[in-house]
Design a protein around this motif. Structure first.
Motif, mmCIF file in Angstrom:
data_model
loop_
_atom_site.group_PDB
_atom_site.id
_atom_site.type_symbol
_atom_site.label_atom_id
_atom_site.label_comp_id
_atom_site.label_asym_id
_atom_site.label_seq_id
_atom_site.Cartn_x
_atom_site.Cartn_y
_atom_site.Cartn_z
ATOM 1 N N ARG B 59 0.834 -1.190 0.000
ATOM 2 C CA ARG B 59 0.000 0.000 0.000
ATOM 3 C C ARG B 59 0.886 1.264 0.000
ATOM 4 O O ARG B 59 0.654 2.203 -0.777
ATOM 5 C CB ARG B 59 -0.893 -0.034 1.244
ATOM 6 N N LEU B 62 2.368 1.746 -3.278
ATOM 7 C CA LEU B 62 1.391 2.285 -4.230
ATOM 8 C C LEU B 62 1.207 3.790 -4.030
ATOM 9 O O LEU B 62 1.150 4.571 -5.002
ATOM 10 C CB LEU B 62 0.045 1.553 -4.070
ATOM 11 N N LYS B 65 4.227 5.446 -5.451
ATOM 12 C CA LYS B 65 4.157 5.413 -6.919
ATOM 13 C C LYS B 65 3.216 6.497 -7.450
ATOM 14 O O LYS B 65 3.509 7.231 -8.405
ATOM 15 C CB LYS B 65 3.704 4.024 -7.380
ATOM 16 N N LYS B 66 2.036 6.614 -6.743
ATOM 17 C CA LYS B 66 1.032 7.600 -7.169
ATOM 18 C C LYS B 66 1.585 9.022 -7.056
ATOM 19 O O LYS B 66 1.414 9.859 -7.947
ATOM 20 C CB LYS B 66 -0.236 7.464 -6.324
ATOM 21 N N PHE B 69 4.291 9.563 -9.630
ATOM 22 C CA PHE B 69 3.643 9.607 -10.940
ATOM 23 C C PHE B 69 2.983 10.972 -11.159
ATOM 24 O O PHE B 69 3.078 11.568 -12.228
ATOM 25 C CB PHE B 69 2.605 8.471 -11.016
ATOM 26 N N PHE B 93 1.055 -5.356 -9.524
ATOM 27 C CA PHE B 93 1.874 -4.165 -9.324
ATOM 28 C C PHE B 93 3.012 -4.085 -10.361
ATOM 29 O O PHE B 93 3.456 -2.996 -10.728
ATOM 30 C CB PHE B 93 2.475 -4.148 -7.902
ATOM 31 N N PHE B 96 2.688 -1.661 -13.336
ATOM 32 C CA PHE B 96 2.945 -0.213 -13.364
ATOM 33 C C PHE B 96 4.156 0.225 -12.531
ATOM 34 O O PHE B 96 4.408 1.398 -12.347
ATOM 35 C CB PHE B 96 1.678 0.600 -13.002
#
Lengths: 777, 100
Positions: B59, B62, B65-66, B69, B93, B96
């Motif tokens: 989590r 992620l 990454k968000k 990004f 996962f 991406f």
């Protein structure tokens, strides 16, 4: 109830028996006497009658003799005129009506002017008296009996009775009187013929008894009077009784003709008779009376029958009266008996018979009242104390059940394992005790404890319960025996106002390696039995018992147990068991007993030792609790099925313990690192979910994770008692979404489902049970 | 888990070792928040020492990454162990994340 069995019945019967006995004796005496009196009366009566009869007969005979005597004195003066002699004979007949004939028979040729045989004779012909000359040529009277006997004896003579053939067939007898001259020569015989017809009537008058009969015998025993008339003169008493078996009658006959007076008893044709007899001296006759025996005693017999009847009626009446009387007298006793039965049934106010005037019964009544009062008091006290006792006992029984429920009692406790055999027994000296033992296997380790609380009974049992509970809870945190003991010690010393303490031996046996960690807190050193049969006490450090000093530094010890070793643990109730002489069983005896049976299984070893201790105490009261915990560590023959459990608290820090659990499991099962990671992931997801969300109030709770290897699968079961939550219902994460679209959560359940082959959730009794299976290929 | 952050010219190298699980995911999230203010960050996660990652760790990954990004940055995961890679593959996962 039979009358004889009752007191009144028996007493009445005794009275009856005694009365009857007295009466029978009186009766026998009385009747013996009565019979004698009757017999004497009969004799007297008969004698009297016989005397009267004989004197009457004698009077008649004397008359005849007198008549003849008077006339014979005139004969001599009349001799010169022989024919005048007829007149003399006629006067004899005139003087006496019973004389039927009279003669003066002269010696032959006495008168020269007369016939050779001259005998003037008068006789009765109807009412007339006739006279004839008796002597003829054909009738030579001087050869006749009446003549010859008187002539020879020169004295008067009565002839044998005879039937007069001449006139009327009468029974007659002849009186002959010799007439003697101056030279003493008999010159004539003066006779008188006496009719004896009157004799029958006279003799028949003697009738003392209705069926008695009489008889008159002549000098020769010939019947002169007999009730059977045809026998008269025809038979003698001897000829008539020849055929009789009883010779008494012959004897009587002889006595009678001998002129005796007397009495005899005669048995004749089944009839017993009395015979009384008396002589008539003048003629030599004998008069007899024959009386049936029964008639002599008839009155006595009648009286006897009557007396017996009266006595029997009297006895019956006596029995009925005494029975009723005694019953009435003993009625209070029966009422007392009823009251006693009521008392026995628990009714202490049963009414008692009262108002009795008897001293004894009044005393009984008072005693009974006293007994009723005392009993009801005692029973009340007893009921109260019994109720208290029962309540205590019941509570103690429950306490015992609770206490026994605390210790494992199902043996063998690990039936699925063959590498460990274990047996334990606990015998409290009282209902509850202060000994304890416990054991369990967690993570291939056997945790065990044996202990002995100071003291006995309820206080010790409470302390024991505390200790045992502490052991169970402490072992979830600590795996080292000294840490366990330290922790228990800390808890106990914190609040030990009663200053009690407990000796403990705690061991943790690694079932894979055989390494035994132990800590002894003042407990009896266990006995170690090596595979070769060597037996010794386990070396133990001298640590203090638990509960004495807080923060005491307990030392841990370690030993490696070979397979087939046995560890025998006990409490001092074994070694300090006393017998009647206060001698202790002792460690030496225990050690040698164990040596003697070192190769048997724990259960047998335990029962053998307990039996030996009981034998030693030999019925003496058990004064301390007895406990044995016997553990045998064995060779394992079957491949282990893995079954591991870990209990976690709902704190996030527990996740690292969970990781350790999975690492160990993976190592043991030689799983690939990626599978270990995956399993770790799955368990962490599930458990962290529970930790974070199942308990909103954050109270301390437990979560159990169990891992089982079954065939080629690994099954995990996670149990918690939190909020109901079914993870299988959570929406799956969509892994196809782009990074912008992917939500940050929801991965956990996705991973679980992805990694595991089967996932199942159940809610049972307020518990969430989450099971998942992974196939190992 | 130990985290070492090395800042060079344009790149930030984060060396991870140990376990990234529920117990420390939150700590890791705080540590990387400083990166969120960077423009066009270039972050390299050295994963050779990462032995385990839980869904909480994923989590955080992620979230990172968000953020990267959104700021047109680059996030590279390097030398990932196969068992960790497997988790990334399973969860999609890998599609991406740049994994070298």
């Amino acid at each position: 109830m039979s009358v004889v069995r009752t007191f009144s019945g028996r007493l009445s019967l005794y009275i009856m028996l005694i009365t009857t006995a007295v009466l029978v004796i009186a009766f026998v005496v009385f009747f013996g006497y009565s019979r004698r009196i009757a017999e004497e009366n009969a004799i007297t009566n008969a004698d009297n009658m016989l005397a009267v009869a004989s004197s009457k007969i004698d009077a008649v005979l004397q008359n005849v003799e007198t008549a003849v005597g008077n006339m014979s004195s005139l004969v001599e003066s009349e001799l010169p005129v022989p024919d005048s002699l007829y007149a003399l004979t006629r006067s004899v007949l005139r003087n006496n009506q019973l004389i039927v004939g009279s003669a003066i028979a002269f010696e032959p040729d006495f008168f020269n002017d007369r016939e050779i045989y001259f005998s003037p004779y008068s006789y009765r012909d109807k009412e007339q008296i006739r006279s004839i000359q008796l002597g003829t040529d054909t009738y030579h009277y001087h050869n006749m009996e009446w003549y010859t006997v008187a002539w020879q004896e020169k004295r008067p003579h009565w002839s044998e009775p005879y039937f007069d053939t001449g006139g009327g067939n009468m029974l007659m007898t002849t009186y002959s009187k010799p007439l003697i001259d101056r030279n003493g020569q008999v010159y004539a015989i003066f006779t008188a013929d006496l009719s004896l017809d009157w004799l029958g009537g006279m003799v028949a008058d003697i009738q003392p008894y209705p069926n008695s009969y009489n008889l008159l015998l002549s000098r020769t025993g010939r019947y002169m009077v007999h009730h059977q008339r045809e026998r008269v003169l025809a038979e003698t008493i001897f000829s008539a009784t020849e055929t009789m078996t009883d010779t008494t009658v012959q004897y009587i006959g002889r006595q009678m003709i001998a002129g005796r007076h007397g009495m005899a008893v005669l048995q004749n044709d089944d009839t017993l008779s009395y015979v009384f007899y008396t002589p008539i001296v003048r003629t030599g006759w004998s008069l007899g009376i024959v009386c049936p025996h029964a008639q002599v005693f008839e009155s006595v017999e009648k009286m006897k029958t009557m007396v017996i009847l009266v006595v029997l009626c009297g006895l019956l009446l006596l029995f009925v009266l005494s029975y009723n009387l005694i019953r009435r007298l003993t009625r209070p006793l029966r009422q007392f008996a009823d009251a006693a039965r009521s008392v026995a049934r628990g009714d202490f106010i049963a009414p008692l018979p009262c108002g009795s005037s008897d001293e004894e019964l009044r005393e009984l009544h008072d005693s009974f009242c006293f007994m009723q009062n005392s009993l009801s008091g005692y029973i009340e006290e007893l009921q109260q104390s019994t109720a208290i006792q029962e309540r205590i006992e019941s509570e103690l029984r429950i306490a015992r059940d609770i206490q026994m429920g605390m210790i494992p009692k199902i043996f063998p406790p690990f039936p699925e394992r063959d590498d460990i055999d274990l047996y334990a027994e606990l015998h409290p000296a009282k209902e509850v005790g202060g000994d304890l033992y416990d054991f369990f296997i967690n993570d291939e380790k056997l945790y065990f404890i044996i202990g002995d609380v100071s003291g006995k009974g309820v206080p010790a049992s409470l302390f024991m319960a505390v200790t045992r509970s502490l052991f169970r809870s402490v072992t979830t945190y600590f795996a080292s025996p000294c840490e366990i003991i330290k922790s228990i010690n800390a808890s106990i010393t914190e609040n030990n106002d009663s200053n009690m303490f407990v000796t403990l031996f705690v061991g943790v046996l690694d079932l894979n390696s055989g390494q035994l960690d132990y800590c002894n807190a003042g407990h009896n050193p266990p006995i170690l039995i090596m595979p070769g049969g060597s037996v010794q006490f386990l070396r133990v450090d001298p640590n203090l018992p638990v509960g004495i000093i807080a923060n005491f530094e307990y030392h841990c010890q370690q030993i490696h147990l070979d397979r087939n070793s046995t560890l025998f643990m006990y409490t001092d109730g074994i070694t300090e068991a006393e017998n009647g002489e206060k001698a202790l069983y002792g460690e030496v005896a225990l050690l040698s007993k164990i040596k003697a049976c070192c190769d048997i299984e724990p259960r047998e070893m335990t029962t053998t030792v307990i039996a030996a201790v009981h034998e030693h105490s030999d019925g003496a009261e058990q004064n301390d609790d007895l406990t044995i915990l016997d553990i045998q560590y064995r060779e394992s023959k079957i491949e282990q099925t893995i079954n591991r459990t870990i209990t976690l608290f709902n704190e996030i820090s527990e996740i690292s313990r969970l990781a350790g659990f999975v690492e160990c499991l993976g190592e043991e099962l030689k799983l690939s690192p990626s599978l270990i990671t995956n399993l770790n992931l799955v368990l962490e997801e599930s458990v962290s979910n529970i930790i974070l969300y199942a308990y909103p109030e954050k109270s301390e709770q437990q979560i159990t994770v169990e891992a089982r290897k079954m065939d080629d699968s690994l099954v995990f079961t996670i149990t918690d008692c939190g909020m109901e939550f079914d993870p299988t219902l959570v929406d799956q994460a969509d892994i196809t979404l782009s990074v912008e679209e992917r939500p940050v959560g929801g991965l956990g359940i996705f991973l679980i489902k992805k990694i595991m082959n089967e996932v199942e959730y159940r809610r049972i009794d307020g518990a969430n049970i989450f099971t998942f299976k992974k196939k190992l290929c | 888990m130990n985290t070492t952050i090395t800042q060079t010219d344009e790149k930030t190298v984060v060396t991870l070792s140990g376990r990234l699980d529920t117990t420390n995911a939150h700590d890791f999230e705080i540590q990387i928040q400083s990166f969120f203010t960077l423009s066009s960050p270039h972050i390299i996660l050295e994963c050779a020492g990462l032995s385990y990652i839980s869904s909480s760790g994923l989590r955080v990954m992620l979230i990172l990454k968000k953020k990267v990004f959104a700021r047109n940055g680059v996030l590279v995961l390097r030398q990932m162990r196969p068992e960790i890679r497997e988790v990334f593959d399973m969860t999609g996962f890998s599609s991406f994340f740049t994994i070298e």
